[in-house]
Design a protein around this motif. Sequence first.
Motif, PDB file in Angstrom:
ATOM      1  N   GLN A   1      12.211   6.031   7.337  1.00 33.67           N
ATOM      2  CA  GLN A   1      10.887   5.629   7.820  1.00 33.67           C
ATOM      3  C   GLN A   1      10.331   4.648   6.802  1.00 33.67           C
ATOM      4  O   GLN A   1      10.283   4.944   5.611  1.00 33.67           O
TER       5      GLN A   1
ATOM      6  N   VAL B   1       7.312   1.456   5.887  1.00 29.89           N
ATOM      7  CA  VAL B   1       5.998   0.886   6.157  1.00 29.89           C
ATOM      8  C   VAL B   1       5.921  -0.465   5.455  1.00 29.89           C
ATOM      9  O   VAL B   1       6.176  -0.566   4.254  1.00 29.89           O
ATOM     10  N   GLU B   2       5.585  -1.509   6.226  1.00 29.45           N
ATOM     11  CA  GLU B   2       5.333  -2.827   5.650  1.00 29.45           C
ATOM     12  C   GLU B   2       3.845  -2.896   5.312  1.00 29.45           C
ATOM     13  O   GLU B   2       3.004  -2.456   6.095  1.00 29.45           O
ATOM     14  N   ARG B   3       3.524  -3.421   4.136  1.00 28.99           N
ATOM     15  CA  ARG B   3       2.137  -3.451   3.670  1.00 28.99           C
ATOM     16  C   ARG B   3       1.627  -4.882   3.551  1.00 28.99           C
ATOM     17  O   ARG B   3       2.365  -5.775   3.153  1.00 28.99           O
TER      18      ARG B   3
ATOM     19  N   ALA C   1      -1.101  -0.489   5.486  1.00 29.36           N
ATOM     20  CA  ALA C   1       0.046  -0.586   6.388  1.00 29.36           C
ATOM     21  C   ALA C   1      -0.238  -1.573   7.509  1.00 29.36           C
ATOM     22  O   ALA C   1      -1.310  -1.542   8.112  1.00 29.36           O
ATOM     23  N   VAL C   2       0.723  -2.465   7.778  1.00 27.38           N
ATOM     24  CA  VAL C   2       0.590  -3.398   8.892  1.00 27.38           C
ATOM     25  C   VAL C   2       1.633  -3.115   9.977  1.00 27.38           C
ATOM     26  O   VAL C   2       1.445  -3.523  11.118  1.00 27.38           O
ATOM     27  N   SER C   3       2.728  -2.431   9.606  1.00 30.37           N
ATOM     28  CA  SER C   3       3.712  -2.017  10.607  1.00 30.37           C
ATOM     29  C   SER C   3       4.523  -0.861  10.055  1.00 30.37           C
ATOM     30  O   SER C   3       4.645  -0.690   8.845  1.00 30.37           O
ATOM     31  N   GLU C   4       5.053  -0.062  10.982  1.00 28.25           N
ATOM     32  CA  GLU C   4       5.896   1.069  10.608  1.00 28.25           C
ATOM     33  C   GLU C   4       7.172   1.006  11.429  1.00 28.25           C
ATOM     34  O   GLU C   4       7.161   0.523  12.559  1.00 28.25           O
ATOM     35  N   ARG C   5       8.254   1.511  10.840  1.00 31.26           N
ATOM     36  CA  ARG C   5       9.549   1.469  11.515  1.00 31.26           C
ATOM     37  C   ARG C   5      10.365   2.695  11.127  1.00 31.26           C
ATOM     38  O   ARG C   5      10.412   3.067   9.958  1.00 31.26           O
TER      39      ARG C   5
END
Length: 179
Positions: free
Chosen positions: A36, A38-40, A46-50
């Motif tokens: 998992q 998280v792009e910050r 956080a701006v996106s999660e994957r």
Amino acid sequence: MKGLQILLFALAVQPAVNAASVDQIITGYGGSWRGQFVERGADGHAVSERTITMSNRCSRVAEDARCDQMIDGQSAGTVRYHQRAPGLFDLTDIGADGSEHPGGTLQIAGNVWTYPWTESHGGKPTMLRVTNRFKTPDKIIYEKSVSTDGGKTWRVVGTGSEERVPAESISPVQVRRLL
């Protein structure tokens, strides 16, 4: 380079007790993992999660390790690790056509594995690094950082964790694609 970035982003290798070796990469990196990430943004939020599932097939080729990786059932590329010195590996990204491209280095110090590299953005060098801190052989904490001032200051742009999962939790379609 995109495949290599994903590979570095998701790399999960067994922690080193002594100086790391090619065989430790093969043993620790192989298998199935769920991560998992998280792009910050610049403000740290956080701006996106994957969430991803990956499977790694690693083997020894002469004095090197070679790892083929699948992410969510799709090929993410192949990386060759060549040990230059104790705890220091040169990486080569191998394309589907067999072409080879330098992929930076892997530095191993205990349970911390660091992948530094430099990219050019608008003609200016930007330093990046991925750091994996291994809590156990089956769990890592991931961090991606960037520096635009030659490494004086670093900003975290990605965080995450990965956990090894039993091979049977990977779908039969993903397993067939690995073979």
